[in-house]
Scaffold this motif. Sequence first.
Motif, PDB file in Angstrom:
ATOM      1  N   VAL A  70       1.035  -1.580  -0.110  1.00  0.00           N
ATOM      2  CA  VAL A  70      -0.059   0.306  -0.605  1.00  0.00           C
ATOM      3  C   VAL A  70       0.736   1.543   0.112  1.00  0.00           C
ATOM      4  CG1 VAL A  70      -1.777   1.395   1.243  1.00  0.00           C
ATOM      5  CG2 VAL A  70      -1.548  -1.463   1.029  1.00  0.00           C
ATOM      6  N   PHE A  71       2.141   1.160   0.847  1.00  0.00           N
ATOM      7  CA  PHE A  71       3.193   2.338   0.954  1.00  0.00           C
ATOM      8  C   PHE A  71       3.520   3.014  -0.142  1.00  0.00           C
ATOM      9  CE2 PHE A  71       7.495   4.153   1.296  1.00  0.00           C
ATOM     10  CZ  PHE A  71       6.797   5.693   2.053  1.00  0.00           C
ATOM     11  N   VAL A  72       4.174   2.101  -1.389  1.00  0.00           N
ATOM     12  CA  VAL A  72       4.290   1.756  -2.509  1.00  0.00           C
ATOM     13  C   VAL A  72       3.610   2.448  -3.522  1.00  0.00           C
ATOM     14  CG1 VAL A  72       5.663   0.349  -4.614  1.00  0.00           C
ATOM     15  CG2 VAL A  72       6.423   0.350  -1.957  1.00  0.00           C
ATOM     16  N   THR A  73       2.250   1.798  -2.983  1.00  0.00           N
ATOM     17  CA  THR A  73       0.926   2.312  -4.420  1.00  0.00           C
ATOM     18  C   THR A  73       0.791   3.213  -4.184  1.00  0.00           C
ATOM     19  OG1 THR A  73       0.431  -0.071  -3.786  1.00  0.00           O
ATOM     20  CG2 THR A  73      -1.208   2.148  -5.325  1.00  0.00           C
ATOM     21  N   GLY A  74       0.690   3.858  -2.804  1.00  0.00           N
ATOM     22  CA  GLY A  74       0.729   5.168  -2.557  1.00  0.00           C
ATOM     23  C   GLY A  74       1.176   6.525  -3.246  1.00  0.00           C
ATOM     24  N   LEU A  75       2.859   6.186  -3.111  1.00  0.00           N
ATOM     25  CA  LEU A  75       3.722   6.854  -3.244  1.00  0.00           C
ATOM     26  C   LEU A  75       3.744   6.886  -5.055  1.00  0.00           C
ATOM     27  CD1 LEU A  75       7.479   5.961  -1.565  1.00  0.00           C
ATOM     28  CD2 LEU A  75       6.110   7.943  -1.924  1.00  0.00           C
ATOM     29  N   ALA A  76       3.917   5.579  -6.039  1.00  0.00           N
ATOM     30  CA  ALA A  76       3.321   5.738  -7.649  1.00  0.00           C
ATOM     31  C   ALA A  76       2.097   6.859  -7.377  1.00  0.00           C
ATOM     32  CB  ALA A  76       2.916   4.034  -7.274  1.00  0.00           C
ATOM     33  N   VAL A  77       1.411   6.363  -7.612  1.00  0.00           N
ATOM     34  CA  VAL A  77       0.082   7.152  -7.362  1.00  0.00           C
ATOM     35  C   VAL A  77       0.009   8.837  -7.234  1.00  0.00           C
ATOM     36  CG1 VAL A  77      -2.394   8.087  -7.433  1.00  0.00           C
ATOM     37  CG2 VAL A  77      -1.289   5.676  -7.090  1.00  0.00           C
ATOM     38  N   PHE A  78       0.965   9.199  -6.053  1.00  0.00           N
ATOM     39  CA  PHE A  78       0.845  10.225  -6.070  1.00  0.00           C
ATOM     40  C   PHE A  78       1.829  11.497  -6.793  1.00  0.00           C
ATOM     41  CE2 PHE A  78       3.508  13.623  -3.460  1.00  0.00           C
ATOM     42  CZ  PHE A  78       2.090  14.388  -3.342  1.00  0.00           C
ATOM     43  N   SER A  79       3.203  10.237  -7.408  1.00  0.00           N
ATOM     44  CA  SER A  79       4.394  10.681  -8.098  1.00  0.00           C
ATOM     45  C   SER A  79       3.875  11.365  -9.344  1.00  0.00           C
ATOM     46  CB  SER A  79       5.284  10.286  -7.860  1.00  0.00           C
ATOM     47  OG  SER A  79       5.884  10.044  -6.406  1.00  0.00           O
ATOM     48  N   GLY A  80       2.800   9.800  -9.959  1.00  0.00           N
ATOM     49  CA  GLY A  80       2.242  10.063 -11.379  1.00  0.00           C
ATOM     50  C   GLY A  80       1.129  11.388 -11.273  1.00  0.00           C
ATOM     51  N   ALA A  81       0.854  11.810 -10.703  1.00  0.00           N
ATOM     52  CA  ALA A  81      -0.362  12.265 -10.535  1.00  0.00           C
ATOM     53  C   ALA A  81       0.264  13.800 -10.210  1.00  0.00           C
ATOM     54  CB  ALA A  81      -1.245  13.125  -9.423  1.00  0.00           C
ATOM     55  N   GLY A  82       1.754  13.998  -9.604  1.00  0.00           N
ATOM     56  CA  GLY A  82       2.447  15.177  -9.142  1.00  0.00           C
ATOM     57  C   GLY A  82       3.182  15.621 -10.920  1.00  0.00           C
ATOM     58  N   LEU A  83       3.644  14.150 -11.460  1.00  0.00           N
ATOM     59  CA  LEU A  83       3.613  15.160 -12.484  1.00  0.00           C
ATOM     60  C   LEU A  83       2.637  15.294 -14.133  1.00  0.00           C
ATOM     61  CD1 LEU A  83       5.666  14.035 -15.216  1.00  0.00           C
ATOM     62  CD2 LEU A  83       5.097  11.748 -15.034  1.00  0.00           C
ATOM     63  N   ALA A  84       1.553  14.924 -13.595  1.00  0.00           N
ATOM     64  CA  ALA A  84       0.399  15.112 -14.897  1.00  0.00           C
ATOM     65  C   ALA A  84       0.216  16.485 -14.554  1.00  0.00           C
ATOM     66  CB  ALA A  84      -0.853  13.901 -15.117  1.00  0.00           C
ATOM     67  N   GLY A  85       0.545  16.687 -13.222  1.00  0.00           N
ATOM     68  CA  GLY A  85      -0.123  18.398 -12.834  1.00  0.00           C
ATOM     69  C   GLY A  85       0.895  18.971 -12.928  1.00  0.00           C
ATOM     70  N   GLY A  86       2.270  18.777 -12.917  1.00  0.00           N
ATOM     71  CA  GLY A  86       3.322  19.713 -13.720  1.00  0.00           C
ATOM     72  C   GLY A  86       3.511  20.408 -15.136  1.00  0.00           C
ATOM     73  N   LEU A  87       3.237  18.809 -15.796  1.00  0.00           N
ATOM     74  CA  LEU A  87       2.751  19.571 -17.549  1.00  0.00           C
ATOM     75  C   LEU A  87       1.211  18.981 -18.091  1.00  0.00           C
ATOM     76  CD1 LEU A  87       4.933  15.625 -18.058  1.00  0.00           C
ATOM     77  CD2 LEU A  87       5.786  18.042 -17.692  1.00  0.00           C
ATOM     78  N   ALA A  88       0.281  20.071 -17.230  1.00  0.00           N
ATOM     79  CA  ALA A  88      -1.349  20.123 -17.806  1.00  0.00           C
ATOM     80  C   ALA A  88      -0.971  21.183 -18.804  1.00  0.00           C
ATOM     81  CB  ALA A  88      -2.157  20.162 -16.075  1.00  0.00           C
ATOM     82  N   GLY A  89      -2.176  21.332 -19.877  1.00  0.00           N
ATOM     83  CA  GLY A  89      -1.909  22.490 -20.247  1.00  0.00           C
ATOM     84  C   GLY A  89      -3.374  22.909 -19.804  1.00  0.00           C
ATOM     85  N   THR A  90      -4.133  22.191 -19.128  1.00  0.00           N
ATOM     86  CA  THR A  90      -5.586  23.006 -19.171  1.00  0.00           C
ATOM     87  C   THR A  90      -5.570  23.204 -18.033  1.00  0.00           C
ATOM     88  OG1 THR A  90      -7.109  21.395 -19.064  1.00  0.00           O
ATOM     89  CG2 THR A  90      -6.157  22.566 -21.299  1.00  0.00           C
ATOM     90  N   ALA A  91      -6.713  23.844 -17.556  1.00  0.00           N
ATOM     91  CA  ALA A  91      -7.056  24.205 -15.828  1.00  0.00           C
ATOM     92  C   ALA A  91      -7.376  22.746 -15.656  1.00  0.00           C
ATOM     93  CB  ALA A  91      -8.303  25.421 -15.484  1.00  0.00           C
ATOM     94  N   GLY A  92      -8.488  22.292 -16.142  1.00  0.00           N
ATOM     95  CA  GLY A  92      -9.190  21.424 -15.929  1.00  0.00           C
ATOM     96  C   GLY A  92      -8.108  19.790 -16.028  1.00  0.00           C
ATOM     97  N   LEU A  93      -7.470  20.104 -16.485  1.00  0.00           N
ATOM     98  CA  LEU A  93      -6.115  18.944 -16.264  1.00  0.00           C
ATOM     99  C   LEU A  93      -5.566  19.014 -15.185  1.00  0.00           C
ATOM    100  CD1 LEU A  93      -4.513  18.579 -19.713  1.00  0.00           C
ATOM    101  CD2 LEU A  93      -6.244  16.776 -18.761  1.00  0.00           C
ATOM    102  N   LEU A  94      -5.475  20.218 -14.644  1.00  0.00           N
ATOM    103  CA  LEU A  94      -4.457  20.565 -13.864  1.00  0.00           C
ATOM    104  C   LEU A  94      -5.471  20.202 -12.374  1.00  0.00           C
ATOM    105  CD1 LEU A  94      -1.779  21.996 -12.034  1.00  0.00           C
ATOM    106  CD2 LEU A  94      -3.165  23.968 -12.594  1.00  0.00           C
ATOM    107  N   ILE A  95      -6.421  20.584 -12.487  1.00  0.00           N
ATOM    108  CA  ILE A  95      -8.020  20.025 -11.552  1.00  0.00           C
ATOM    109  C   ILE A  95      -7.794  18.702 -10.632  1.00  0.00           C
ATOM    110  CG2 ILE A  95      -9.947  20.072 -10.213  1.00  0.00           C
ATOM    111  CD1 ILE A  95      -9.454  23.270 -12.152  1.00  0.00           C
ATOM    112  N   ALA A  96      -8.025  17.869 -12.508  1.00  0.00           N
ATOM    113  CA  ALA A  96      -8.028  16.688 -11.997  1.00  0.00           C
ATOM    114  C   ALA A  96      -6.334  15.796 -11.625  1.00  0.00           C
ATOM    115  CB  ALA A  96      -8.307  16.163 -13.709  1.00  0.00           C
TER     116      ALA A  96
END
Length: 458
Positions: A70-96
């Motif tokens: 569970v610890f590893v899963t949480g880390l992976a989801v959190f870090s992957g979503a951070g990458l997606a947010g940093g690359l987001a080009g619209t407000a909707g993608l950033l909020i998601a």
Amino acid sequence: MPIVLALLCAAQFMVVLDVSVVNVALPSIAEALAVGPRELAWVGNAYALTFGGLLLLGGRLADLYGHRRVFVTGLAVFSGAGLAGGLAGTAGLLIAARAGQGVGAAILAPATLTVLTSVFPEGPRRTRAIAVWTAVSLAGGTAGNLIGGALTQYLSWRSILLVNVPIGLACLVAARRLTAGPGRRRGRLDVLGALTATGGLVALAYGVSGSVVAVVGGCVLLGLFVLVETRVAAVPLIPPSLVRARAIWLGNVAMLLAGACLNPMWYFLTLSLQNVLGYGALLTGLAFLPHTLLTMLIGLRVTPWLMRRTGDRALIVAGALIGAAGFLWQSRLGPGGDYVTAVLGPAVLISLGGGLLNTPLTVTVTSGVASENAGAAAGLMNTAKQIGGALGLITLVALTSAQGADAGPAALAEAYGQAFVLIAAALAGVAVLALALPHRRDHATTPAVEPAAEEHTH
């Protein structure tokens, strides 16, 4: 052990950091993505609501599927979503992406405390480890403003999200040192309980701002959650036996109220520094340094020493009252105030109070819990703290926004000052609740937190 504790603290630091790291970057985000005021608010709310709403489910995951997994899963989801947010080009993608980070945080945060309470047995070593974990958690909220201001000013607002990626990867590598924890237990995950709890909390948070229908709907969903936990779920998110212990249920009520006081502080103090005193983003972050350093010093050095010599209740009461005095002082901040008397002086009392309060309260609500319920206890504690912060902020904004409608620094200072006075009053309420808590030795062996008989029959 030191490496494991460092890993758990690094993960927890990331989770708490992202609660506040976007605060000073919001103007840059609005300009870059052409975001309106309502959408901009959801950049922070999407994280806070999914984080707080799913914490109960996240806490139970570690009990059912093993700590390391569970610890590893949480880390992976959190870090992957951070990458997606940093690359987001619209407000909707950033909020998601921010909502995705909240999901990862809800899995990760209770897992860090579950692993900690499993690795360190009850006693001075666990108290010391929780003190370090708590101090890092408190520092993460403060450091978010400083790090966010520096990254935004010298790099880009995107860097405040992308910085989670290398840290997350380093933690994933270090996670190999963790033991797997208990294997998967029989029974299904309580998805219905998670949905009713999350829906009820989100509706209630939305309704506090003025929607009676949402408040009623939230209360109905939370009532259904209680019904599911006591009558329907084979493996409930919160075992009924867990909350029968006075230290657990009363301690978490105090934790919720403390979260409603301490978490919104950063929002109102950030606005006070920028809108009343005229500080910039980086200077605002630097102004929070005393809060970080003093809180860590008190939490790491002073509080564990005091806990060996006095009762938890006394420290919780003292911390709440000292913090309340600090917020009353903070409420006097006005235009033209100097840093020493307007910020630093109150910071000393607020940090002293928070440092004394949090560790004994965390120990109170996690001690004496059977190992198979450790994740549920950690999730309940984190939920109380995060939801308390969300509800507290929404309530304080609703109560003070009318007076703060005028753009003048004096009117804004009056509105923010009223918020600080209300926070002080709530902290006084925490002190009153703490007087009813049992001594730690009273609940360390209480049968109410033993494995529930009904869980074995399932």
